[in-house]
Scaffold this active site. Structure first.
Site, PDB file in Angstrom:
ATOM      1  N   SER A 153       0.862  -1.186   0.000  1.00 21.35           N
ATOM      2  CA  SER A 153       0.000   0.000   0.000  1.00 21.35           C
ATOM      3  C   SER A 153       0.894   1.230   0.000  1.00 21.35           C
ATOM      4  O   SER A 153       2.073   1.146   0.393  1.00 21.35           O
ATOM      5  CB  SER A 153      -0.870  -0.001   1.267  1.00 21.35           C
ATOM      6  OG  SER A 153      -1.460   1.265   1.490  1.00 21.35           O
ATOM      7  N   TYR A 166      -2.783  -1.300  10.492  1.00 20.57           N
ATOM      8  CA  TYR A 166      -2.718  -1.482   9.033  1.00 20.57           C
ATOM      9  C   TYR A 166      -1.392  -0.942   8.467  1.00 20.57           C
ATOM     10  O   TYR A 166      -0.697  -1.631   7.711  1.00 20.57           O
ATOM     11  CB  TYR A 166      -3.914  -0.768   8.395  1.00 20.57           C
ATOM     12  CG  TYR A 166      -4.018  -0.935   6.896  1.00 20.57           C
ATOM     13  CD1 TYR A 166      -4.651  -2.042   6.339  1.00 20.57           C
ATOM     14  CD2 TYR A 166      -3.508   0.028   6.022  1.00 20.57           C
ATOM     15  CE1 TYR A 166      -4.767  -2.184   4.951  1.00 20.57           C
ATOM     16  CE2 TYR A 166      -3.621  -0.107   4.641  1.00 20.57           C
ATOM     17  CZ  TYR A 166      -4.257  -1.211   4.116  1.00 20.57           C
ATOM     18  OH  TYR A 166      -4.368  -1.358   2.749  1.00 20.57           O
TER      19      TYR A 166
END
Ligand SMILES: NC(=O)c1ccc[n+]([C@@H]2O[C@H](COP(=O)([O-])OP(=O)(O)OC[C@H]3O[C@@H](n4cnc5c(N)ncnc54)[C@H](O)[C@@H]3O)[C@@H](O)[C@H]2O)c1
Length: 268
Positions: A153, A166
């Site tokens: 990401s 995350y």
């Protein structure tokens, strides 16, 4: 068809019954790969992806496995090898968010995200590498012994308040990916990460589903559109094929320019 880039190669795509994983599974299937559509919930969605791949002449099966469960991951690889003989490509895509401010985050929220997003990638990569080393290079299929793509990401680079679990999992994927690339380069195993920005999927519905949210999101994206799973599918085909044979250990950002920090266009 000889002009397809992944003919006769077998690819496991984790979390392939939704969003980016589905986009990647369809793209790999369209290039001739046998695709394992991994899922943990919603078998109907997994079967629908299998049927879509078959509808354009591809080959696919759905296999259920929780990527954070060692036994289920080993079983998925065994089933794949029994069906297709080997594994050539792993796309470590499965992931989720359990958001909370850090002082309110439970240990269970922290652990679940690390277990699935990071440990899940370790478990799948370990089984893939064992199989790559057992099989060795098959020049008719690929000049590499195997390819691993880690779905990371922009948050392996951009800190993200309210999402510490995350962002930490994605930072961990960066080091896992680079260490694997370093450790297995001599054995001709290529390992790379795809680092998406905002892609329109169920994981981030709140960020794009109202005009207000979408306009606010555009403040972060110089290219001024949200990404779609097909954008990621095209990059996954490239990283899986010999077209990218000299790329390993790389984090490739695919984010409409999110990581050039739009806020500095008029400030700073
Ligand atoms: N959508 C984005 O903007 C974006 C941006 C950057 C990175 N990503 C990453 O892309 C990946 C896919 O996310 P998405 O946006 O398609 O979301 P999604 O929610 O549509 O898909 C996630 C998939 O992972 C699966 N999954 C969750 N836990 C699992 C488990 N234990 N075992 C097996 N599968 C499991 C889900 O069932 C689902 O199929 C994730 O790793 C996510 O972090 C997404």
């Amino acid at each position: 068809m000889a002009d397809k880039k992944l003919t006769s190669q077998t690819a496991i795509v984790t979390g392939a019954n939704s969003g980016i994983g589905e986009g990647v599974a369809l793209a790999l299937g369209n290039e001739g790969a046998n695709v394992i559509v991994n899922y943990v919930t919603n078998p109907d969605a997994a079967n629908a992806v299998v049927e879509k791949i078959k509808s354009f002449g591809g080959n696919a099966i759905a296999i259920k496995a929780d990527v954070s469960n060692e036994g289920e991951v080993i079983n998925m690889f065994q089933q794949t090898i029994a069906q297709f003989g080997t594994v050539d490509i792993l796309v470590n895509n499965a992931g989720l968010q359990k958001d909370a401010r850090l002082h309110e985050m439970t240990l269970a929220q922290w652990q679940l995200v690390i277990d699935i997003n990071l440990t899940g990638q370790f478990l799948c990569a370990r089984e893939a590498i064992k199989e790559f080393l057992r099989r060795g290079i098959v020049p008719e299929r690929s000049v590499a012994c195997g390819k691993i793509i880690c779905m990371s990401s922009v948050h392996e680079m951009i800190p993200w308040a309210g999402h510490a679990n995350y962002a930490t999992s994605k930072g961990g994927i960066k080091m896992l990916m680079q260490t694997m690339a370093q450790e297995y380069g001599r054995e001709k195993i290529r390992v790379n990460s795809i680092c998406p920005g905002a892609i329109k999927t169920p994981i981030n519905t709140a960020a794009w589903s109202t005009p207000e949210a979408y306009n606010s999101l555009m403040n972060l994206i110089p290219y001024n559109r949200i990404g779609v799973p097909e954008d990621i599918g095209k990059l996954a085909v490239f990283l899986s094929s010999d077209d990218s044979d000299y790329i390993t250990g790389a984090s490739i950002f695919i984010d409409g320019g999110m990581t050039v920090f739009e806020g500095f266009a008029t400030g700073g």
